[in-house]
Design an enzyme around this catalytic site. Structure first.
Site, PDB file in Angstrom:
ATOM      1  N   THR A 151       0.860  -1.194   0.000  1.00 13.82           N
ATOM      2  CA  THR A 151       0.000   0.000   0.000  1.00 13.82           C
ATOM      3  C   THR A 151       0.892   1.237   0.000  1.00 13.82           C
ATOM      4  O   THR A 151       1.589   1.517   0.986  1.00 13.82           O
ATOM      5  CB  THR A 151      -0.906   0.039   1.248  1.00 13.82           C
ATOM      6  OG1 THR A 151      -1.655  -1.178   1.308  1.00 13.82           O
ATOM      7  CG2 THR A 151      -1.860   1.220   1.179  1.00 13.82           C
ATOM      8  N   LYS A 226      -7.188   1.973  -2.856  1.00 13.73           N
ATOM      9  CA  LYS A 226      -6.790   1.347  -1.588  1.00 13.73           C
ATOM     10  C   LYS A 226      -6.785   2.384  -0.449  1.00 13.73           C
ATOM     11  O   LYS A 226      -7.242   2.103   0.663  1.00 13.73           O
ATOM     12  CB  LYS A 226      -5.400   0.709  -1.767  1.00 13.73           C
ATOM     13  CG  LYS A 226      -4.774   0.184  -0.509  1.00 13.73           C
ATOM     14  CD  LYS A 226      -5.562  -0.951   0.106  1.00 13.73           C
ATOM     15  CE  LYS A 226      -4.976  -1.346   1.453  1.00 13.73           C
ATOM     16  NZ  LYS A 226      -5.913  -2.163   2.221  1.00 13.73           N
TER      17      LYS A 226
HETATM   18  N1  NDP Z   1      -1.391  -6.474   7.513  1.00 14.66           N
HETATM   19  C1  NDP Z   1      -2.498  -6.188   6.840  1.00 14.66           C
HETATM   20  O1  NDP Z   1      -3.616  -6.455   7.293  1.00 14.66           O
HETATM   21  C2  NDP Z   1      -2.437  -5.514   5.513  1.00 14.66           C
HETATM   22  C3  NDP Z   1      -1.333  -4.821   5.082  1.00 14.66           C
HETATM   23  N2  NDP Z   1      -1.348  -4.219   3.856  1.00 14.66           N
HETATM   24  C4  NDP Z   1      -0.179  -3.496   3.365  1.00 14.66           C
HETATM   25  O2  NDP Z   1       0.738  -4.486   2.918  1.00 14.66           O
HETATM   26  C5  NDP Z   1       2.070  -4.060   3.163  1.00 14.66           C
HETATM   27  C6  NDP Z   1       2.774  -5.079   4.055  1.00 14.66           C
HETATM   28  O3  NDP Z   1       2.050  -5.155   5.254  1.00 14.66           O
HETATM   29  P1  NDP Z   1       2.414  -6.210   6.408  1.00 14.66           P
HETATM   30  O4  NDP Z   1       2.832  -7.482   5.805  1.00 14.66           O
HETATM   31  O5  NDP Z   1       1.300  -6.166   7.358  1.00 14.66           O
HETATM   32  O6  NDP Z   1       3.675  -5.478   7.042  1.00 14.66           O
HETATM   33  P2  NDP Z   1       4.875  -6.050   7.953  1.00 14.66           P
HETATM   34  O7  NDP Z   1       5.302  -4.894   8.762  1.00 14.66           O
HETATM   35  O8  NDP Z   1       4.483  -7.300   8.607  1.00 14.66           O
HETATM   36  O9  NDP Z   1       5.996  -6.400   6.860  1.00 14.66           O
HETATM   37  C7  NDP Z   1       6.668  -5.375   6.178  1.00 14.66           C
HETATM   38  C8  NDP Z   1       7.655  -5.966   5.191  1.00 14.66           C
HETATM   39  O10 NDP Z   1       8.367  -4.883   4.561  1.00 14.66           O
HETATM   40  C9  NDP Z   1       9.765  -5.108   4.753  1.00 14.66           C
HETATM   41  N3  NDP Z   1      10.469  -3.824   4.814  1.00 14.66           N
HETATM   42  C10 NDP Z   1      10.242  -2.787   5.652  1.00 14.66           C
HETATM   43  N4  NDP Z   1      11.076  -1.776   5.379  1.00 14.66           N
HETATM   44  C11 NDP Z   1      11.881  -2.185   4.380  1.00 14.66           C
HETATM   45  C12 NDP Z   1      12.945  -1.584   3.644  1.00 14.66           C
HETATM   46  N5  NDP Z   1      13.380  -0.330   3.891  1.00 14.66           N
HETATM   47  N6  NDP Z   1      13.526  -2.294   2.657  1.00 14.66           N
HETATM   48  C13 NDP Z   1      13.096  -3.554   2.378  1.00 14.66           C
HETATM   49  N7  NDP Z   1      12.103  -4.185   3.018  1.00 14.66           N
HETATM   50  C14 NDP Z   1      11.494  -3.496   4.013  1.00 14.66           C
HETATM   51  C15 NDP Z   1       9.885  -5.894   6.020  1.00 14.66           C
HETATM   52  O11 NDP Z   1      11.135  -6.537   6.083  1.00 14.66           O
HETATM   53  P3  NDP Z   1      11.784  -6.981   7.503  1.00 14.66           P
HETATM   54  O12 NDP Z   1      11.190  -8.333   7.803  1.00 14.66           O
HETATM   55  O13 NDP Z   1      13.230  -7.019   7.249  1.00 14.66           O
HETATM   56  O14 NDP Z   1      11.378  -5.941   8.517  1.00 14.66           O
HETATM   57  C16 NDP Z   1       8.711  -6.859   5.834  1.00 14.66           C
HETATM   58  O15 NDP Z   1       9.042  -7.879   4.944  1.00 14.66           O
HETATM   59  C17 NDP Z   1       1.950  -2.660   3.768  1.00 14.66           C
HETATM   60  O16 NDP Z   1       2.051  -1.714   2.736  1.00 14.66           O
HETATM   61  C18 NDP Z   1       0.553  -2.658   4.365  1.00 14.66           C
HETATM   62  O17 NDP Z   1       0.020  -1.350   4.474  1.00 14.66           O
HETATM   63  C19 NDP Z   1      -2.414  -4.329   3.010  1.00 14.66           C
HETATM   64  C20 NDP Z   1      -3.519  -5.014   3.380  1.00 14.66           C
HETATM   65  C21 NDP Z   1      -3.631  -5.610   4.687  1.00 14.66           C
HETATM   66  O1  SSN Z   2      -4.569  -2.466   4.578  1.00 13.35           O
HETATM   67  C1  SSN Z   2      -5.100  -3.230   5.384  1.00 13.35           C
HETATM   68  C2  SSN Z   2      -6.489  -3.571   5.262  1.00 13.35           C
HETATM   69  C3  SSN Z   2      -6.988  -4.498   6.299  1.00 13.35           C
HETATM   70  C4  SSN Z   2      -8.362  -4.998   5.901  1.00 13.35           C
HETATM   71  O2  SSN Z   2      -8.819  -4.745   4.777  1.00 13.35           O
HETATM   72  O3  SSN Z   2      -8.969  -5.670   6.753  1.00 13.35           O
END
Ligand code: NDP
Ligand code: SSN
Length: 345
Positions: A151, A226
């Site tokens: 996102t 989104k």
């Molecule tokens: N969780 C949710 O319910 C939802 C999340 N999203 C979106 O999806 C995306 C991921 O979310 P989520 O999985 O929850 O997040 P997490 O915080 O669990 O994971 C983030 C990921 O990004 C990596 N990362 C962070 N900073 C860097 C960097 N500078 N360079 C390279 N890699 C990096 C992390 O690596 P490392 O392990 O090394 O920290 C990790 O793999 C976000 O944009 C979020 O807004 C969308 C829908 C739902």
């Molecule tokens: O970006 C996160 C969304 C979480 C959800 O749709 O429940």
């Protein structure tokens, strides 16, 4: 509908059942059903062809956080060949036992794979993985597709798109609606925009990851959609938290409030799912609060572009910022409820 014989297989895990989510059993026959905007597993004339197609698709996956982990595992369990990379490389190890290969850098993953998906925390991470040393841009070329499902805002997506396209590659943004559980169950809602040919080629992957895909046109529209959705969600979470707090302060049982809400016009899956754990002060992260605040901030910036006054979103952003300042950023976004308790004292 295409009919074909299918051996009945019972007792599989939810992840494995994900293979069959589009398949309806009818007297020992099965039908592939189109539930993805005109495209789905019915594109394959038989399940056998789908499986062959998947095994040939070499997919890279960058970012194994809450969402990326569930998504990459679903692709692996569905028969795709997947090469994973994560900034903290040790997080890749557990994927090997599920059949994944590890790429040492984003560039190494892109070199190996025709399609690479990214699921990263925020705009800074999305840009860094593409533009930094050993990044995606070093190996992207004609015939390769890059699909960013993180996102981010439309400007970030446009920058990445321009860079990928200038090297001859194809770009699709495809952020998702749906959290940890829908990601695990392959029930995400995919909001794609950009290269339409790449969108169509990505559908076998999207069929595994989600329950519905939208193609929204030019790059930026997926990001905008989104952010609008998450702005509404974040505002709802704040109204819900205030309601729970007001009920408690007024001597009402918050569980009864949940029952009342669930029967009426504002019943929704988020209140139903998050309410009971919020009452127990359980904020185990599905959607980290720091990411929700990032999305509110980016949605407000989108509002700025259109000189749109959004007082409810602005107030919600303040609440999420306060929660972050209280050290709650890594908890679930429902932990914004705690900011109201803090005000009580
Ligand atoms: N969780 C949710 O319910 C939802 C999340 N999203 C979106 O999806 C995306 C991921 O979310 P989520 O999985 O929850 O997040 P997490 O915080 O669990 O994971 C983030 C990921 O990004 C990596 N990362 C962070 N900073 C860097 C960097 N500078 N360079 C390279 N890699 C990096 C992390 O690596 P490392 O392990 O090394 O920290 C990790 O793999 C976000 O944009 C979020 O807004 C969308 C829908 C739902
Ligand atoms: O970006 C996160 C969304 C979480 C959800 O749709 O429940």
């Amino acid at each position: 509908m295409t009919f074909f014989l299918l051996p009945i297989s019972l007792g599989r895990s939810v992840a494995h059942l994900n293979h069959y989510k589009n398949i309806i059993f009818v007297f020992g026959l099965a039908a592939c059903v189109d539930n993805k905007e005109g495209v789905s597993t019915q594109k394959c004339s038989a399940e056998r062809d789908c499986e062959k197609k998947k095994k040939k698709m070499e997919i890279g996956f960058l970012g194994l956080g809450i969402m990326g982990k569930a998504m990459a595992l679903n692709l692996l369990h569905s028969g795709f060949k997947v090469t994973v990379w994560n900034r903290t490389l040790s997080k890749c190890d557990e994927f090997v036992e599920h059949g994944a290969s590890i790429g040492e850098t984003p560039a190494a993953v892109v070199k190996k794979c025709k399609y690479t998906i990214a699921m990263l925390s925020d705009p800074a991470a999305a840009l860094s993985v593409v533009f930094d040393k050993d990044g995606v841009l070093e190996q992207i070329s004609k015939g390769k597709g890059y699909i960013d499902m993180s996102t981010v805002d439309a400007d970030t997506s446009a920058k990445i798109s321009e860079a990928i396209v200038s090297k001859g590659g194809q770009f699709l943004e495809a952020p998702v609606s749906g959290s940890k559980k829908p990601a695990e169950d392959g029930q995400l809602i995919i909001l794609a925009a950009g290269d339409e040919a790449l969108y169509k080629e990505s559908l076998p992957m999207f069929d595994v990851l989600g329950k519905k895909s939208f193609f929204l046109g030019k790059v930026g529209n997926g990001a905008r959609m989104k952010l609008v959705v998450n702005m509404i969600m974040g505002s709802m979470m704040n109204a819900f938290s205030e309601g729970l707090t007001l009920a408690s302060k007024s001597g009402l049982d918050p569980h009864t409030l949940l029952d009342v809400l669930d029967l009426g016009a504002i019943a929704n899956p988020m209140f139903k799912m998050k309410g009971p754990s919020m009452i127990k002060n359980n904020y185990s992260p599905a959607f980290p609060l720091k990411h929700q605040q990032k999305d509110m901030r980016l949605a407000l910036a989108l509002g700025d572009e259109h000189a749109l006054s959004m007082p409810i979103a602005a107030a919600s952003n303040e609440a999420f910022k306060k929660a972050r300042s209280m050290g709650l950023g890594d908890l679930d976004f429902s932990a914004v409820y705690e900011t109201l308790k803090d005000l009580e004292h």
